[in-house]
Write an enzyme that holds these catalytic residues in place. Sequence first.
Site, short mmCIF file in Angstrom:
data_model
loop_
_atom_site.label_atom_id
_atom_site.label_comp_id
_atom_site.label_asym_id
_atom_site.label_seq_id
_atom_site.Cartn_x
_atom_site.Cartn_y
_atom_site.Cartn_z
N LYS A 58 -12.05 -6.88 -2.63
CA LYS A 58 -13.19 -5.98 -2.45
C LYS A 58 -12.91 -4.62 -3.06
O LYS A 58 -13.79 -3.98 -3.60
CB LYS A 58 -13.44 -5.75 -0.95
N LYS A 91 0.83 -1.20 0.00
CA LYS A 91 0.00 0.00 0.00
C LYS A 91 0.86 1.25 0.00
O LYS A 91 0.56 2.23 -0.68
CB LYS A 91 -0.95 0.01 1.20
N LYS A 98 -5.00 -11.15 -6.60
CA LYS A 98 -6.11 -11.79 -5.89
C LYS A 98 -7.39 -10.98 -6.07
O LYS A 98 -7.35 -9.76 -6.26
CB LYS A 98 -5.77 -11.98 -4.40
P1 AMP Z 1 -10.92 -8.34 3.53
O1 AMP Z 1 -11.62 -8.29 2.21
O2 AMP Z 1 -9.50 -7.90 3.39
O3 AMP Z 1 -11.69 -7.70 4.64
O4 AMP Z 1 -10.82 -9.89 3.90
C1 AMP Z 1 -11.75 -10.62 4.65
C2 AMP Z 1 -11.37 -12.09 4.63
O5 AMP Z 1 -11.48 -12.62 3.31
C3 AMP Z 1 -9.93 -12.36 5.07
O6 AMP Z 1 -9.91 -13.58 5.81
C4 AMP Z 1 -9.20 -12.54 3.77
O7 AMP Z 1 -8.06 -13.36 3.92
C5 AMP Z 1 -10.25 -13.23 2.92
N1 AMP Z 1 -10.03 -12.94 1.49
C6 AMP Z 1 -10.04 -11.72 0.91
N2 AMP Z 1 -9.82 -11.82 -0.43
C7 AMP Z 1 -9.64 -13.15 -0.69
C8 AMP Z 1 -9.36 -13.90 -1.89
N3 AMP Z 1 -9.24 -13.32 -3.08
N4 AMP Z 1 -9.25 -15.24 -1.78
C9 AMP Z 1 -9.39 -15.85 -0.57
N5 AMP Z 1 -9.65 -15.20 0.59
C10 AMP Z 1 -9.77 -13.87 0.55
#
Ligand code: AMP
Length: 350
Positions: free
Chosen positions: A210, A124, A207
Amino acid sequence: MNQSVAHEANPMPRKRVLSGIQPSGDVQLGNYLGAIKGWVDRQDEKDNFFCIVDLHAITVPQDPNELRHQTRSLAAILFAAGLDPSKSNVFIQSHVPPHAEACWLLNCVTPIGWLERMTQFKDKARNENRERMSTGLLDYPVLMAGDILLYSADEVPVGEDQKQHVELARDIAERFNRLFGDTFVVPEPIIPEAGARVMGLDDPSRKMSKSFADIRGHAVRLIDEPKEIERTINRAVTDSYNEIRFSDDPERSGVNNLLGIYKVITGKTTEEVENDFASARGYGDLKRSVGEVIISELAPIRARYVQLMDDIAELDRLLSLGAAQAIAVSGPKVDEMKERIGLVLQGGEL
Ligand code: AMP
Ligand code: TRP
């Protein structure tokens, strides 16, 4: 009392699970397969706390009204995906003051070098002007360590990208224990074997995230309409090999990603998945099947989500129940931290 009754009356204590998810951007298939689905599948066996981490979300600028909406929307998605309020405490981080307090206390035992080494921060920071970047962005993993340590969590189920942050929480716990005596359980990251890393459908080298969920073709969002899901999957990047097999060749990562998604949702083995496509005529068939399994998994979640968002008072009530349970655990823990550090507790020592 016969033995089996005695055994039932005194079962093995359940493992405490805590995880968190940010209310920023739309929840996408990677969040679901890498994290939420596993939380739901194992909630019967565990003692569960799931935190909607709004304080983490504000480490980057957020529109206030949008943040409020996203926070409730995420809560509705978690309940719609199957987290059951009688088995899992789902709560909003900012409803539970010990999180921000623990962050400060842990800041004071966390060397800044540990934070500057975090991959997510470095990624970031590379694209941001330091004069604009918030201090919160650097401190983010300490807040997360507090989330985990306050609950004495044994297990932290997250996607692969969060493993380093859970390891940092372990280091912080060990350091605090060394400095002030045994206070924290040292948590284990739990990374799913399949689904841990769902890749972007528009660019399978990064990856699914969001933050990019609004970019056309990048992600399947959990509350997309079936037609939209079909369109996104049809547009997914593949390759010119025309061979439907798992592969770790980076050139084939698009197809590998589609097969991976199919595999986690159906719960099939690698061989079973490859067999399912043995007579497929091409990537069109693959995309059709992948789209179908995603839609049948997500359609009921979407229907429950719409109902929940129609009754905000009920949603807020469920979140208050979660917050009360969270405060009951984290309040005494933060007092224990303060006492160990040498802060005078209001009303005297514990
Ligand atoms: P976040 O979107 O960063 O709030 O992530 C919430 C949860 O989703 C965390 O446990 C991340 O590790 C998981 N996560 C987010 N993006 C992915 C992805 N592309 N594949 C697998 N797990 C994900
Ligand atoms: N940082 C995590 C993410 O972006 C979210 C999170 C915050 C979290 N606190 C947590 C995950 C505690 C597990 C445990 O995905």
